[in-house]
Motif scaffolding. Structure first.
Motif, PDB file in Angstrom:
ATOM      1  N   GLU A   1      -4.610   0.721  -1.494  1.00  0.00           N
ATOM      2  CA  GLU A   1      -4.593  -0.190  -0.341  1.00  0.00           C
ATOM      3  C   GLU A   1      -3.842  -1.480  -0.643  1.00  0.00           C
ATOM      4  O   GLU A   1      -3.132  -1.998   0.203  1.00  0.00           O
ATOM      5  CB  GLU A   1      -6.023  -0.503   0.085  1.00  0.00           C
TER       6      GLU A   1
ATOM      7  N   SER B   1       0.839  -1.190   0.000  1.00  0.00           N
ATOM      8  CA  SER B   1       0.000   0.000   0.000  1.00  0.00           C
ATOM      9  C   SER B   1       0.878   1.246   0.000  1.00  0.00           C
ATOM     10  O   SER B   1       2.061   1.191   0.376  1.00  0.00           O
ATOM     11  CB  SER B   1      -0.909   0.020   1.226  1.00  0.00           C
ATOM     12  N   MET B   2       0.292   2.344  -0.444  1.00  0.00           N
ATOM     13  CA  MET B   2       1.013   3.615  -0.399  1.00  0.00           C
ATOM     14  C   MET B   2       0.029   4.761  -0.524  1.00  0.00           C
ATOM     15  O   MET B   2      -1.131   4.572  -0.931  1.00  0.00           O
ATOM     16  CB  MET B   2       2.065   3.707  -1.501  1.00  0.00           C
ATOM     17  N   THR B   3       0.505   5.938  -0.179  1.00  0.00           N
ATOM     18  CA  THR B   3      -0.288   7.156  -0.291  1.00  0.00           C
ATOM     19  C   THR B   3       0.484   8.192  -1.071  1.00  0.00           C
ATOM     20  O   THR B   3       1.662   8.439  -0.802  1.00  0.00           O
ATOM     21  CB  THR B   3      -0.626   7.723   1.099  1.00  0.00           C
TER      22      THR B   3
ATOM     23  N   TYR C   1      -8.692   2.566  -5.559  1.00  0.00           N
ATOM     24  CA  TYR C   1      -8.133   3.794  -5.006  1.00  0.00           C
ATOM     25  C   TYR C   1      -9.078   4.377  -3.948  1.00  0.00           C
ATOM     26  O   TYR C   1     -10.287   4.226  -4.049  1.00  0.00           O
ATOM     27  CB  TYR C   1      -7.938   4.850  -6.081  1.00  0.00           C
ATOM     28  N   ASN C   2      -8.485   5.055  -2.951  1.00  0.00           N
ATOM     29  CA  ASN C   2      -9.280   5.837  -2.029  1.00  0.00           C
ATOM     30  C   ASN C   2      -8.630   7.201  -1.886  1.00  0.00           C
ATOM     31  O   ASN C   2      -7.438   7.375  -2.167  1.00  0.00           O
ATOM     32  CB  ASN C   2      -9.411   5.142  -0.670  1.00  0.00           C
TER      33      ASN C   2
ATOM     34  N   LEU D   1      -5.142  13.507  -0.821  1.00  0.00           N
ATOM     35  CA  LEU D   1      -4.354  12.291  -0.747  1.00  0.00           C
ATOM     36  C   LEU D   1      -5.000  11.186  -1.573  1.00  0.00           C
ATOM     37  O   LEU D   1      -6.224  11.005  -1.528  1.00  0.00           O
ATOM     38  CB  LEU D   1      -4.230  11.828   0.707  1.00  0.00           C
TER      39      LEU D   1
ATOM     40  N   GLY E   1      -4.803   7.078  -2.081  1.00  0.00           N
ATOM     41  CA  GLY E   1      -4.286   5.860  -1.478  1.00  0.00           C
ATOM     42  C   GLY E   1      -4.534   4.638  -2.335  1.00  0.00           C
ATOM     43  O   GLY E   1      -5.563   4.523  -2.999  1.00  0.00           O
TER      44      GLY E   1
END
Lengths: 111, 114
Positions: B79, B18-20, B64-65, B75, B77
């Motif tokens: 997951e 995961s990353m943002t 995506y979120n 932002l 994200g």
């Protein structure tokens, strides 16, 4: 859904030549049209914004026209230079969330 | 003039990680957007926000979120990253969405999922 088409996909011209890039869109209910420049590996730089009520906008050697009724816009570049080499994108705004992009024209100006 | 700033500029992820991605704008713009750019497909809208605390889905939101806790930050994200999310991601902002509204873009984040 709005469809934006840019022709040609790629264009190569000798330095000093005047050139025209084309953009067409399927739905004439737009708020504005924006032309961008994108250099390889870089972000988008805004060149010109034409409001739906306008016919053209000029900035230096660039002139963009808009014919909303026919769904067309052109970007005219006068006296092209090698530094103009980049990908040119057009985008039409149809609402708050709707900025639809074409796939771009990759321009190469040969010294 | 910073304009729209994206962090990071490059990232390689393994499948499932995961990353943002962070987007920050200093123009007091209400509207912010996340796009992805893939070869031959142009830019496609992932999610957007019309103000602090609001988010909405765009054309390709799956996987995506997003969050907009502060007006200046948006932002994105991932997951559980998938190879299909390999792309260049662009953030954009605009003051409003009327006739005279110009969209400003960040420099992009090149993400590779292996």
């Amino acid at each position: 859904k709005q469809e934006v088409t840019q022709i040609p996909a790629a264009l190569s011209v000798p330095e000093g030549e005047n050139l025209v890039l084309n953009c067409s869109f399927t739905d004439s209910a737009i708020y504005n049209l924006q032309w961008f420049r994108q250099d390889p590996g870089k972000g988008l730089t805004s060149l010109l914004l034409i409001q739906s009520s306008q016919r053209e906008q000029t900035s230096g050697r660039l002139n963009a026209s808009l014919d909303k009724s026919s769904g067309r816009s052109t970007l005219y570049i006068a006296a092209s230079q090698p530094g103009d080499s980049a990908t040119y994108l057009c985008a039409v705004r149809s609402g708050a969330n709707n900025l639809f992009f074409g796939t771009g024209t990759r321009l190469t100006v040969i010294p | 003039n910073a304009g729209v700033t994206q962090t990071p500029k490059f990232r390689v992820l393994k499948t499932g990680q995961s990353m943002t991605l962070l987007c920050a704008q200093d123009m007091n713009h209400e509207y912010m957007y996340w796009y992805r750019q893939d070869p031959g497909m142009g830019l496609r809208l992932i999610h957007y926000s019309v103000g602090e605390g609001t988010t909405a889905k765009g054309e390709v939101p799956d996987g995506y979120n997003v969050s907009r806790l502060k007006k200046q930050n948006f932002l994105l994200g991932l997951e559980s990253a998938a190879p299909s999310q390999t792309s260049v991601y662009f953030c954009a902002s605009s003051y409003e969405w009327g006739m005279n509204t110009e969209a400003f873009f960040g420099q992009g984040t090149r993400l590779t999922v292996v």
